[in-house]
Design an enzyme around this catalytic site. Structure first.
Site, PDB file in Angstrom:
ATOM      1  N   VAL A 143       0.854  -1.177   0.000  1.00  0.00           N
ATOM      2  CA  VAL A 143       0.000   0.000   0.000  1.00  0.00           C
ATOM      3  C   VAL A 143       0.896   1.235   0.000  1.00  0.00           C
ATOM      4  O   VAL A 143       2.070   1.152   0.395  1.00  0.00           O
ATOM      5  CB  VAL A 143      -0.916  -0.023   1.255  1.00  0.00           C
ATOM      6  CG1 VAL A 143      -0.080   0.012   2.537  1.00  0.00           C
ATOM      7  CG2 VAL A 143      -1.924   1.113   1.254  1.00  0.00           C
ATOM      8  N   VAL A 280       7.345  -3.972  -9.698  1.00  0.00           N
ATOM      9  CA  VAL A 280       8.631  -4.082 -10.393  1.00  0.00           C
ATOM     10  C   VAL A 280       9.073  -5.532 -10.357  1.00  0.00           C
ATOM     11  O   VAL A 280       9.194  -6.130  -9.291  1.00  0.00           O
ATOM     12  CB  VAL A 280       9.690  -3.164  -9.750  1.00  0.00           C
ATOM     13  CG1 VAL A 280      11.052  -3.371 -10.412  1.00  0.00           C
ATOM     14  CG2 VAL A 280       9.259  -1.701  -9.855  1.00  0.00           C
ATOM     15  N   HIS A 555       9.663  -6.851  12.539  1.00  0.00           N
ATOM     16  CA  HIS A 555      10.865  -6.024  12.402  1.00  0.00           C
ATOM     17  C   HIS A 555      11.907  -6.674  11.491  1.00  0.00           C
ATOM     18  O   HIS A 555      13.096  -6.671  11.782  1.00  0.00           O
ATOM     19  CB  HIS A 555      11.465  -5.740  13.776  1.00  0.00           C
ATOM     20  CG  HIS A 555      10.564  -4.950  14.661  1.00  0.00           C
ATOM     21  ND1 HIS A 555      10.832  -4.753  16.008  1.00  0.00           N
ATOM     22  CD2 HIS A 555       9.408  -4.302  14.414  1.00  0.00           C
ATOM     23  CE1 HIS A 555       9.859  -4.022  16.538  1.00  0.00           C
ATOM     24  NE2 HIS A 555       8.988  -3.742  15.580  1.00  0.00           N
TER      25      HIS A 555
END
Length: 623
Positions: A143, A280, A555
């Site tokens: 997003v 991409v 993380h």
């Protein structure tokens, strides 16, 4: 009107047609509708900003192409386009940031939607044991704003020693002294008791306390102080301490990278192009000159070639960045050949994968905790529209504390454990257990009773800060639409289990402090059925518990390690240039040689700001 529909309206999580809304009868239902309409009206300007770039037709060539409009990508594109002579293209695989995503309390729900890549780790026999098929869910933002739209908005910088360590590993310019100005550059902090020598007040990324606190969070902060910590600005000179959470929010609204860096530029910077829903699939690299010169991008049902006059910068995150580099021929040569890709640069891409985990512990209390059904109350929605109340709480996370368990008497130690408080339980919100992917048998054994009896409960997450285990990202195939293989390798090093158990026991010990006793906080003593071979509360039992509740704190980092060419594990140099490839850089959490002692969203902003300055310097643009 059903509770589900009321919540859908209240949280804007479900769309109701106009004909359905006309039939609302009761005063409360009408109040819910009224407040929801106010919420939607308040966000209309944001919707218009998000739609501004719709219909963009790509040019054939740009000066810079930034891949990934996440935390780093939005910041980089904004900073590079400050030079009006440079044409910058920002490409994002996902769609627009929607209004509901900026309501802090609904963070759990976002992991269930289309804005999440929904990655999963490979099955394990020593971690993620409470999760379906022994696989941990690994959310990543797909997003505008990337994972700064999916995360829990917990703002930490880490410890100064983290960055001094990066420099010591052969990365000049990355010491704490060097990076502090970049932290201050992007911070727009309104935290009133932040240390003025260390905080930024005028930057684009808003940082604040939440304008609401529960009695449970107040008890946690009090208990941690009674345990010996000081209340302090943990983003200041000393990290060890306790505080109410600093958040990337302002006025009960999520402050994503997209909102911080791109919203102010809409319609004002013609040299910056932003393309959503653009994946991409390859960085174009000349195999003879080993120079990056463009990308292949899939958008609007077709594949296009877009050229870069100066550089391609990959900011796709610690999963997608190594995947894209390897698809482009940059990575471990043997592995690339195995999946049919001709190597261009033999580098340790995908290795050095790191993450923070936290085996949440549940407690009951006589204080009121957050419950899902309460959020349909129009009073709470009204408070949110007035920019206050629990809707502004980032997924229920409220307070945070740091300990150096090996040196508890050292006030300025290097913390190895973080405890953060969530003012609800696994049963408080149906999205939580689904987001983590808990097995039904585990949920029923440990948490269903809390839900059935509507008990007040909360959780403390003991997060390990400097894990020693390392995982790896690998390609499944040469098909860019196939998800990569994620080998988290949690708890491969025994230290990680040991410090997790010690952190868990620290959380349990806080219940003996007066602050927690005042709210009758007690450990929820329900046993994991698959750990029954160990005596309850023994070290072996808690180690088993840790291996079951391997909750990622999202993380992921380290998979394109920064380091000198002499470091065989390094992928980029200290200026974030890919070793052996011209005009190609990486700028995101992938470059972290070692994960920092906290939540990395803030440090990724710092990396992007520093990267932008280095790129400007290298191309002769001096402001």
């Amino acid at each position: 009107m059903s509770l589900q529909l009321r919540l859908g309206l209240a949280l804007a999580l479900a769309l109701a047609s106009a004909c359905c809304l006309v039939s609302l009868a009761s005063a409360q239902e009408n109040n819910v509708l009224f407040e929801t309409i106010n919420f939607l009206r308040r966000g209309q300007a944001d919707v218009e900003l998000e739609n501004y770039d719709n219909g963009l037709v790509l040019d054939t060539e740009y000066d810079f192409i930034v891949v990934g409009a996440g935390t780093a990508g939005c910041a980089l594109a904004a900073r590079l386009s400050e030079n009006p002579k440079w044409k910058v293209l920002l490409l994002e695989a996902g769609g627009p940031e929607r209004l509901v995503m900026d309501v802090p309390i609904v963070a759990h729900f976002l992991q269930l939607g289309e804005m999440n890549w929904k990655y999963r780790t490979q099955p394990s026999d020593h971690a993620c044991l409470a999760m379906n098929n022994n696989r941990c869910n690994w959310p990543r933002g797909k997003v505008m704003g990337g994972s700064s739209v999916l995360n829990y908005m917990m703002y930490t910088r880490g410890n100064r020693r983290d960055y001094d360590r990066w420099q010591a590993l052969g990365n000049p310019g990355w010491s704490y002294k060097d990076v502090l100005p970049y932290f201050k550059k992007y911070e727009g902090s309104s935290v009133p008791d932040a240390e003025e020598d260390y905080v930024g007040r005028n930057g684009p990324v808003k940082v604040s306390y939440v304008n609401w606190r529960s009695k449970i969070s107040e008890a946690f902060v009090e208990a941690a102080q009674q345990d010996g910590l000081k209340y302090r600005d943990y983003n200041g000179r000393i990290q060890n301490g306790v505080a109410f959470l600093h958040t990337t929010t302002r006025n009960s609204t999520r402050w994503s990278s997209n909102r911080a860096y791109l919203y102010p530029l809409k319609g004002k910077r013609s040299n910056l192009h932003v393309k959503k829903n653009a994946l991409v699939t390859k960085v174009l690299i000349d195999p003879q000159t080993k120079t990056a010169y463009g990308v292949m991008v899939q958008t609007e049902g077709r594949v296009q070639k877009v050229l870069a006059r100066r550089e391609v910068i990959v900011s796709a995150g610690a999963i997608n960045t190594p995947q894209l580099l390897m698809l482009s021929g940059v990575g471990p040569a043997k592995h690339l050949r195995e999946v049919g890709i001709k190597p261009i640069a033999d580098l340790a891409v995908g290795y050095n994968l790191q993450d923070h985990t936290a085996p949440a512990v549940t407690f009951t209390t006589n204080a009121t905790s957050l419950k899902f059904e309460d959020f349909a109350d129009p009073t709470l929605i009204n408070r949110f529209n007035r920019m206050e109340g629990p809707y502004g709480s980032p997924g229920g996370c409220e307070a945070i504390a740091f300990w150096d368990l090996d040196h508890e008497r050292d006030e300025d130690g290097w913390p190895d454990i973080e405890l953060f408080l969530v003012g609800g339980s696994m049963s408080s919100n149906p999205a939580i257990s689904r987001a983590f992917g808990l097995k039904k048998s585990i949920y029923d054994a440990l948490f269903a009773e809390i839900e059935d009896k509507s008990l007040n409960a909360f959780m403390i997450f003991p997060m390990i800060l400097r894990p020693k285990s390392r995982g790896r990202i690998m390609l499944k195939s040469s098909d860019p639409f196939k998800y990569p293989l994620i080998h988290a390798n949690y708890f491969a090093h025994p230290y990680d289990v040991d410090i997790s158990v010690r952190g868990l026991l620290k959380a349990v010990s806080l219940m003996e402090q007066r602050g927690m006793k005042a709210i009758d906080a007690q450990l929820w003593e329900r046993k994991i059925p698959t750990c029954k071979q160990h005596p309850y509360k023994s070290w072996a039992y808690w180690a088993c518990y840790v291996r079951h509740f391997t909750f990622t704190i999202y993380h992921y980092s380290g998979t394109a390690k920064m380091g000198p060419k002499s470091d065989r594990a390094a992928v980029v140099d200290a200026r974030l240039r890919v070793h052996g490839i011209r005009n190609l850089r990486v700028a995101d959490a992938s470059i972290m040689p070692e994960i920092m002692s906290g939540h990395p969203n803030g440090p990724v902003f710092m990396i992007a700001e520093k990267a932008a300055d280095m790129i400007k310097q290298d191309h002769g643009f001096i402001q």
